[in-house]
Structures are given as structure tokens and as C-alpha cells.
Design a protein around this motif. Structure first.
Motif, PDB file in Angstrom:
ATOM      1  N   PHE A  30     -16.315   5.255  20.448  1.00 40.58           N
ATOM      2  CA  PHE A  30     -15.094   5.177  21.201  1.00 40.58           C
ATOM      3  C   PHE A  30     -14.191   6.241  20.305  1.00 40.58           C
ATOM      4  O   PHE A  30     -13.427   7.048  20.929  1.00 40.58           O
ATOM      5  N   PHE A  31     -13.886   6.112  19.218  1.00 40.57           N
ATOM      6  CA  PHE A  31     -12.943   7.095  18.420  1.00 40.57           C
ATOM      7  C   PHE A  31     -13.390   8.340  18.510  1.00 40.57           C
ATOM      8  O   PHE A  31     -12.399   9.324  18.880  1.00 40.57           O
TER       9      PHE A  31
ATOM     10  N   ILE B 158     -11.267  11.661  20.882  1.00 42.71           N
ATOM     11  CA  ILE B 158     -11.000  12.986  20.564  1.00 42.71           C
ATOM     12  C   ILE B 158     -11.664  14.120  21.313  1.00 42.71           C
ATOM     13  O   ILE B 158     -10.925  15.095  21.672  1.00 42.71           O
ATOM     14  N   GLN B 159     -12.633  13.857  21.776  1.00 41.44           N
ATOM     15  CA  GLN B 159     -13.391  14.912  22.695  1.00 41.44           C
ATOM     16  C   GLN B 159     -12.728  14.691  24.175  1.00 41.44           C
ATOM     17  O   GLN B 159     -12.716  15.735  24.702  1.00 41.44           O
TER      18      GLN B 159
ATOM     19  N   HIS C 280      -2.883   6.196  17.440  1.00 43.68           N
ATOM     20  CA  HIS C 280      -2.171   6.161  18.875  1.00 43.68           C
ATOM     21  C   HIS C 280      -2.879   6.797  19.987  1.00 43.68           C
ATOM     22  O   HIS C 280      -2.810   5.931  21.097  1.00 43.68           O
ATOM     23  N   LEU C 281      -3.609   7.689  19.941  1.00 44.23           N
ATOM     24  CA  LEU C 281      -4.609   8.183  20.962  1.00 44.23           C
ATOM     25  C   LEU C 281      -5.383   6.926  21.552  1.00 44.23           C
ATOM     26  O   LEU C 281      -5.601   6.756  22.574  1.00 44.23           O
ATOM     27  N   TYR C 282      -6.262   6.456  20.331  1.00 51.45           N
ATOM     28  CA  TYR C 282      -7.153   5.201  21.072  1.00 51.45           C
ATOM     29  C   TYR C 282      -6.563   4.219  21.742  1.00 51.45           C
ATOM     30  O   TYR C 282      -7.098   3.726  22.678  1.00 51.45           O
ATOM     31  N   GLU C 283      -5.095   3.845  21.166  1.00 50.60           N
ATOM     32  CA  GLU C 283      -4.284   2.806  21.879  1.00 50.60           C
ATOM     33  C   GLU C 283      -4.124   3.361  23.240  1.00 50.60           C
ATOM     34  O   GLU C 283      -4.171   2.278  24.223  1.00 50.60           O
ATOM     35  N   ALA C 284      -3.710   4.361  23.306  1.00 48.22           N
ATOM     36  CA  ALA C 284      -3.191   4.729  24.818  1.00 48.22           C
ATOM     37  C   ALA C 284      -4.230   4.668  25.647  1.00 48.22           C
ATOM     38  O   ALA C 284      -4.257   4.468  26.734  1.00 48.22           O
TER      39      ALA C 284
ATOM     40  N   VAL D 202      -9.968  -2.729  20.783  1.00 50.87           N
ATOM     41  CA  VAL D 202      -9.257  -1.695  21.243  1.00 50.87           C
ATOM     42  C   VAL D 202     -10.258  -0.801  22.164  1.00 50.87           C
ATOM     43  O   VAL D 202      -9.864  -0.078  23.160  1.00 50.87           O
ATOM     44  N   ASP D 203     -11.581  -1.080  22.041  1.00 52.92           N
ATOM     45  CA  ASP D 203     -12.685  -0.139  23.074  1.00 52.92           C
ATOM     46  C   ASP D 203     -13.412  -1.288  23.632  1.00 52.92           C
ATOM     47  O   ASP D 203     -14.352  -0.861  24.367  1.00 52.92           O
ATOM     48  N   GLU D 204     -13.064  -2.587  23.928  1.00 48.34           N
ATOM     49  CA  GLU D 204     -13.913  -3.502  24.730  1.00 48.34           C
ATOM     50  C   GLU D 204     -12.778  -4.473  25.649  1.00 48.34           C
ATOM     51  O   GLU D 204     -11.687  -5.001  25.098  1.00 48.34           O
TER      52      GLU D 204
END
Length: 410
Positions: free
Chosen positions: A16-17, A21-22, A78-82, A103-105
């Protein structure tokens, strides 16, 4: 036997992280990439990097030496959360019963849909919507409870979907190692192995009397769910308030650079303030932390002149004391900030703009809207801007002049 008394889907972001970014840097899609430069270790690894042999927790210096083609990025929470919030919003289009597990599930209750074919179609539709809208890969598992659904989502990564009905449980469990069960970590895995339990099916076929004798209630609950029982309902309650909000950052290597330390503090402060704004809270108290290379902590507390979730206002009130505490002859390894003693931000008047009334509130909302869309690094309050260059990843430092500066825009 009803194969679908309950239908639960588990949506899991793949790497996920790194995928986040990608998704926002198209030039890095399909390129080997790891996240965690600021910590000096790989905290997330893209599938392209995994195929080269890069693994999580590998040292950044080893990656640079052995895999020079791999791109190493700073984390961007912040990007991950958004992206996580958008993933949750898409999931809620298909069911009102959604639980944010991490955060990713997310877990989604699909019991309103009738049969296996519908579950498969809905799972594919959720996957397509997330991947096409957010440009991140996800895997989905659907089963009769949360334990089996989460195991199913991990069975065919990346970009996989797996359906496990009640009649599919036994053959599915025979293929799953015991540590594929959520909650089975290294210590518990070793304990299972001592009793000859190496697969999920080994636990499944144990007599209930033996399981009750050897294991606690949490393991017994997992045992019942392996048998297709529904013991953990989807929890749709959202957290809407906090006692405190904290952000900490460990440096890639110890430093004496005061400007760099301040830039990391500002980044943490921006993240914390943005989270406070989203929950409509404003702190009246700020705690600032510094950790030396010797592991000694230095911290101080500031009672704000008025409650505010504006990072620029807070930074003005803590900057002098923070600068005074940073001793350039000593090495520092971490900086952090904690916001606490919250009030409802709709009931406060922002100190920074208190004489401007409604216009200043509109400006605040506009600034946070920009941060929401483009990230917390996209716009700064004037006093923060002198440190902006130190906050940006290496490949974007040349773009610092393109940033908007709050307070200097007419």
C-alpha cells in the motif's frame, strides 16, 4: 446448508505505501520503489522491487549498494491517510456497513447480496472502482466471517480476489499456513508448531475440547470462525474525537543541523494540525519532543494563547523555545509533536487572523482544502516557508519556488 448465511468482504491494499507513492508520481509506476528513506530501512516495497529481491526492513544503504536501480522515497503518512479515506468512501458505495480495520484494509458486510455470483461481481466491482479511481492495486477476499475473508484476500496477491463459501472452507484451510490467520504472530506461531499445528486446517480439525484446554478465548474465537461461525461483527463506528494527536519522525541518520531538525518538526506539526482540522478540533496545548543520539529525551510544553489548529500560528509560539533547546554540538535522532487539550474549532477564534473575521476563516478552509488535495507539503504559512526546502524529497527540491506560501499570496 446455507453457504452464505453472512457475506463479509475484506479489501486489502497491495504494497500500500509504495503503491500510494506510485499513484501520485506516474513516472515511478512499474518501477522498483521502496518507502522509508527517513528511517533508513525499507518500510514498504513495491512488487517491482520485491521481484528484484528487495525485502521489508532491509537497510537503505544495502538497497543502494545492491540494487542501485531502486528508487528510495520518504514516507508520506498524510498521502496514505488521504488515499485510505477515498478507498473507504468507494467501499461505502456498495454497502453502508464498512469497518476501517487499518490504513489499507476495510471489512464490508455484503450480506444484502444474495448468492456467490453476486458476491463475486460486487468484489470485482469494488476492486475495479478502487484501482481505476486511485491507481493502486487491491486484493479482495469474500467469506462468511472476518477471519476467513482476511485470509482469502491474502491468498492471491497482488490484484487478486478469492471467494470462500462454507463448502469451500476445508480445502481452502489446507493450503493456508497457521500464521495466515490474523492475530497469529511469531510467538503464537511457535506455540502452535510445538503442538504439531502448522496449517490453519490443523487447528480447524482439532477437537473443541482440546482447543478449550490449550488456548485462551481469543484463539477459541478464531477456531469457531475457521469453522464458518460469525463471531466478530463488522464494526462501523467511526472515531470522531481524540484525546491527543501525535506525530514523530526518526531521522535517517543522527544530525546536528538545526534547520533540518526544525523542518522535520514543521512537517510533523503540519500532519498533526491537518488531522485536528479534519476532526474539527483545535488544541490549547502543544508538547514538543527531541531525542538525542544518546536516547535522552528533551521536551517542553506550551500553553497556546488561544486554541488553534493552524500550524503557522503554533510554530510562531514554539519556535524560539525550540531553537534555544537545539544544541548544535549534539546529535539528534528524532523530533515529535503532540497536540492535546482540544476544543471544538467551530467555537474558537483563530489568533492568527482574529481581526479579519469571516474572511480569515475562509482562508483557513481554503488552505486546508489545498492540503487535502495536494498534500501537507503543498502550502505553508509564511514563517514555515524558509524550511520548506528541507522537507521535500530530493527529486522535488528544485520545485520549491512553485509552492504557494500562505500569507504572501495576494
Amino acid at each position: 446448508m446455507n453457504d452464505w448465511p453472512i457475506a463479509i468482504a475484506h479489501v486489502d491494499g497491495d504494497s500500500f505505501f509504495a503503491s500510494c507513492i506510485q499513484s501520485v508520481y506516474p513516472q515511478f509506476r512499474d518501477k522498483p520503489l521502496v518507502v522509508g528513506r527517513e528511517r533508513g530501512v525499507a518500510t514498504a516495497v513495491s512488487y517491482e522491487a520485491k521481484n528484484l529481491g528487495v525485502k521489508r526492513e532491509m537497510l537503505a544503504c544495502d538497497i543502494k549498494r545492491n540494487f542501485p536501480q531502486v528508487i528510495i522515497f520518504d514516507s508520506d503518512y498524510h498521502l496514505y491517510e488521504a488515499i485510505s479515506r477515498k478507498m473507504v468512501a468507494i467501499s461505502r458505495r456498495f454497502s453502508p456497513l464498512v469497518e476501517v480495520f487499518s490504513v489499507d484494509e476495510v471489512f464490508i458486510d455484503l450480506s444484502m447480496y444474495l448468492d456467490r455470483q453476486e458476491h463475486l461481481q460486487i468484489a470485482k466491482a469494488i476492486q475495479y472502482e478502487i484501482e481505476s479511481s486511485l491507481m493502486i492495486p487491491v486484493s479482495i477476499g469474500v467469506s462468511v466471517n472476518k477471519t476467513l475473508a482476511k485470509m482469502a484476500s491474502s491468498a492471491n496477491k497482488p490484484h487478486g480476489y478469492t471467494i470462500v463459501s462454507k463448502k469451500d472452507i476445508e480445502p481452502f484451510l489446507k493450503e493456508q499456513p497457521i500464521d495466515a490467520i490474523c492475530g497469529v504472530g511469531r510467538a503464537l506461531n511457535n506455540k502452535f508448531l510445538q503442538y504439531g499445528i502448522s496449517t490453519a486446517y490443523d487447528l480447524y480439525k482439532k477437537p473443541l475440547s482440546v482447543v478449550k484446554l490449550l488456548y485462551n478465548k481469543n484463539i477459541q474465537k478464531l477456531y469457531f470462525e475457521l469453522h464458518g461461525e460469525y463471531r466478530q461483527p463488522v464494526n462501523c463506528d467511526l472515531k470522531d474525537s481524540y484525546q491527543s494527536i501525535s506525530t514523530f519522525r526518526t531521522f535517517p541518520s543522527p544530525t546536528t543541523d538545526k534547520e533540518y531538525i526544525l523542518s522535520r518538526f514543521i512537517h510533523n506539526l503540519n500532519l498533526a494540525c491537518f488531522k485536528a482540522y479534519r476532526y474539527k478540533q483545535a488544541p490549547r496545548k502543544v508538547l514538543c519532543f527531541l531525542r538525542l543520539q544518546t536516547m535522552r529525551h528533551i521536551h517542553f510544553e506550551v500553553r497556546l494563547r488561544s486554541a488553534t489548529n493552524l500550524s503557522g500560528d503554533i510554530f510562531k509560539q514554539v519556535r524560539k523555545l525550540l531553537e534555544k533547546l537545539i544544541d548544535s554540538s549534539k546529535l539528534y535522532r528524532q523530533v515529535g509533536v503532540v497536540l492535546t487539550d482540544f476544543v471544538d474549532d467551530s467555537c474558537i477564534q483563530q489568533y492568527l487572523f482574529e481581526e479579519h473575521g469571516e474572511r480569515s476563516n475562509d482562508l483557513k478552509n481554503s488552505i486546508f482544502s489545498i492540503k487535502e488535495k495536494y498534500g501537507v507539503k503543498s502550502i505553508y504559512w509564511g514563517e514555515e516557508h524558509e524550511f520548506a526546502l528541507f522537507q521535500l524529497p530530493t527529486h522535488t527540491k528544485t520545485r520549491v519556488n512553485d509552492l504557494f506560501v500562505a500569507g504572501s499570496v495576494c
